[in-house]
Scaffold this active site. Structure first.
Site, mmCIF file in Angstrom:
data_model
loop_
_atom_site.group_PDB
_atom_site.id
_atom_site.type_symbol
_atom_site.label_atom_id
_atom_site.label_comp_id
_atom_site.label_asym_id
_atom_site.label_seq_id
_atom_site.Cartn_x
_atom_site.Cartn_y
_atom_site.Cartn_z
ATOM 1 N N ASP A 427 -0.080 -56.922 -16.248
ATOM 2 C CA ASP A 427 0.702 -56.767 -17.475
ATOM 3 C C ASP A 427 2.052 -57.454 -17.267
ATOM 4 O O ASP A 427 2.871 -56.982 -16.473
ATOM 5 C CB ASP A 427 0.873 -55.275 -17.769
ATOM 6 C CG ASP A 427 1.566 -55.013 -19.102
ATOM 7 O OD1 ASP A 427 2.236 -55.917 -19.620
ATOM 8 O OD2 ASP A 427 1.442 -53.877 -19.609
ATOM 9 N N HIS A 428 2.289 -58.530 -18.005
ATOM 10 C CA HIS A 428 3.485 -59.338 -17.777
ATOM 11 C C HIS A 428 4.763 -58.672 -18.288
ATOM 12 O O HIS A 428 5.861 -59.182 -18.082
ATOM 13 C CB HIS A 428 3.322 -60.709 -18.449
ATOM 14 C CG HIS A 428 3.960 -61.821 -17.685
ATOM 15 N ND1 HIS A 428 4.839 -61.623 -16.640
ATOM 16 C CD2 HIS A 428 3.846 -63.173 -17.814
ATOM 17 C CE1 HIS A 428 5.243 -62.783 -16.168
ATOM 18 N NE2 HIS A 428 4.654 -63.747 -16.859
ATOM 19 N N ARG A 429 4.630 -57.519 -18.961
ATOM 20 C CA ARG A 429 5.827 -56.797 -19.376
ATOM 21 C C ARG A 429 6.544 -56.175 -18.183
ATOM 22 O O ARG A 429 7.765 -56.049 -18.173
ATOM 23 C CB ARG A 429 5.474 -55.687 -20.375
ATOM 24 C CG ARG A 429 4.987 -56.176 -21.724
ATOM 25 C CD ARG A 429 4.549 -55.018 -22.592
ATOM 26 N NE ARG A 429 3.443 -54.273 -22.008
ATOM 27 C CZ ARG A 429 2.886 -53.194 -22.556
ATOM 28 N NH1 ARG A 429 3.350 -52.730 -23.716
ATOM 29 N NH2 ARG A 429 1.879 -52.590 -21.972
ATOM 30 N N VAL A 431 5.224 -56.759 -14.709
ATOM 31 C CA VAL A 431 4.907 -57.503 -13.485
ATOM 32 C C VAL A 431 5.160 -58.979 -13.772
ATOM 33 O O VAL A 431 4.521 -59.558 -14.657
ATOM 34 C CB VAL A 431 3.441 -57.301 -13.056
ATOM 35 C CG1 VAL A 431 3.164 -58.059 -11.756
ATOM 36 C CG2 VAL A 431 3.098 -55.823 -12.914
#
Length: 456
Positions: A427-429, A431
């Protein structure tokens, strides 16, 4: 007096269930906590024990019907007398009605917790369940002893959920099969042998394991444009909803890394040759699961949850490790709790137990929720890499590819090495690319040099 039993709250926010099969019929006398029926939720097949001792007067749902939580399921005569009341309202009824285990029945106002009974039912409607998980094939029918025994009256034929589903697809009554095979577990081969003998139709649908073992069938005639409509329900419906929600709420990023796992595979061979470890099935997935737990301790953002309402990131100081499993009912992800605290042999035992439970169809809803990180082993299908979708609420999932021998640069020369591709989606939010890459590199380093685990 009539008493009515309604579909209870099965937990985990589930609002409905599908009736799989009844174990009783109108006129049957049932005991307290006797299994009445099996229902399939979005996560598991659940047995419903009776909250009453009495006589069944009517059934309010049929096999295959979807029932909402709180809807009437079955009515009883709890004292042998007919009455217009739909709910127990006398002290006599209260004495016969007892609370059931949470998630397995109605909970009348009492604090007792009766033990769950073994799966039995009078005059069970055999062969009307759905498949719950893949199981290994047993001995072929022609290897069975020639003598047969009559099944015990009132006892459900001994079989597994997938075999009962297979019998349903072929229109075979397991009671009749049990009369031939005696008091042993009925296998898929037994069902096929009986069906072929009486001329039952072939199964319309089959699991991958069934298709692999089934004899070749003629191709359909040219121009045959027949279609099969499959209702979207149960695990498939739940999985579809969860994956769509995850894909469109968490920005996914996937990173790939090809790893030389020759040293890990050699170590596993040493473990397998060690007689003191014979009872522990230590395979590649076990070592990878251990490596993941070690790497998460150094990269906690991949073991975290994005709490949108609170505007917070929750980092977990424990690892509840999900292991994705493809079953006849669809994809399920049972959880190994506190996986970070397990030794390598402990991880092997936990994974073996998880697999056996899934294959037998006994994985409960509580065992499918609350994971903090997941692993999906696509290598068992011969696949090298993929872009897995995050389970809802998790910030990372690792896809494990197949192990293949191929030429690779090793110590300045080209050599045949055992290689594997790892794919991690995150999850790029919460990580970023650097953290995701460090995690994947930490897992790879352990697999390339298992001795590095001593440094963590």
């Amino acid at each position: 007096m009539n008493a009515e039993f309604r579909l209870p709250d099965l937990g985990e926010g589930l609002t409905e269930a599908e009736m799989v099969q009844w174990m009783v019929k109108p006129g049957d006398t049932v005991m307290l906590n006797q299994t009445l029926a099996e229902v399939e939720t979005a996560k598991a097949v659940v047995e419903l024990p009776s909250p009453y001792a009495g006589t069944v007067t009517s059934l309010h749902a049929e096999a295959g019907e979807t029932i909402a939580v709180g809807a009437p399921l079955i009515a009883f005569d709890v004292d042998g007398e007919e009455s217009g009341s739909a709910e127990p309202d006398s002290s006599d009824a209260e004495e016969k009605a007892q609370p059931n285990l949470v998630g397995y029945g109605a909970a009348p106002a009492s604090s007792g917790r009766p033990a769950r009974r073994a799966r039995r039912g009078a005059a069970a409607a055999s062969g009307s369940t759905v498949a719950d998980a893949a199981v290994r094939e047993a001995a072929p029918h022609d290897a069975l002893p020639p003598t047969v025994a009559e099944p015990t009256v009132g006892e459900r034929p001994r079989s597994t959920p997938p075999v009962r589903a297979h019998a349903k697809r072929r229109g075979v009554d397991l009671v009749l099969v049990a009369a031939e095979v005696g008091d042993r577990v009925i296998t898929r081969s037994d069902v096929d042998a009986y069906a072929d003998r009486v001329g039952a139709p072939a199964s319309e649908t089959a699991s991958p394991s069934e298709a692999a073992s089934a004899p070749a069938t003629p191709r359909r005639p040219s121009g045959d444009r027949a279609q099969t409509r499959i209702p979207v329900k149960g695990v498939r419906k739940h999985t579809a909803q969860a994956m769509v929600k995850s894909a469109f709420s968490a920005p996914h990023v996937t990173t790939f890394h090809t790893v030389d796992v020759t040293a890990t595979m050699e170590l596993i061979e040493q473990f397998r040759a060690d007689k003191s470890l014979a009872e522990h099935r230590i395979g590649p997935l076990v070592v990878i699961a251990k490596a993941v737990c070690l790497a998460l301790s150094r990269n906690p953002s991949l073991n975290a949850t994005w709490d949108e309402p609170a505007g917070e990131i929750i980092e977990n100081h424990f690892v509840d490790l999900g292991i994705a499993a493809a079953t006849d009912r669809g994809l399920i992800v049972p959880i190994i709790r506190d996986a970070e605290s397990l030794s390598l042999t402990g991880m092997a035992d936990a994974l073996q137990q998880l697999t056996q439970t899934a294959r037998s169809g006994k994985t409960g809803p509580a065992d499918l929720s609350g994971g903090t990180f997941s692993i999906t082993n696509i290598g068992v299908f011969g696949i090298d890499a993929g872009t897995p979708i995050l389970p809802p609420g998790q910030s990372g999932i690792l896809a494990v590819g197949a192990v293949r021998r191929q030429p690779w640069e090793y110590r300045g020369e080209i050599a045949l090495r055992q290689m594997m591709t790892l794919s991690v989606s995150f999850d790029h939010r919460l990580v970023d690319g650097a953290e995701g890459s460090r995690f994947l590199k930490d897992v790879a380093d352990i697999l390339e040099q298992p001795g590095r685990a001593m440094l963590f």
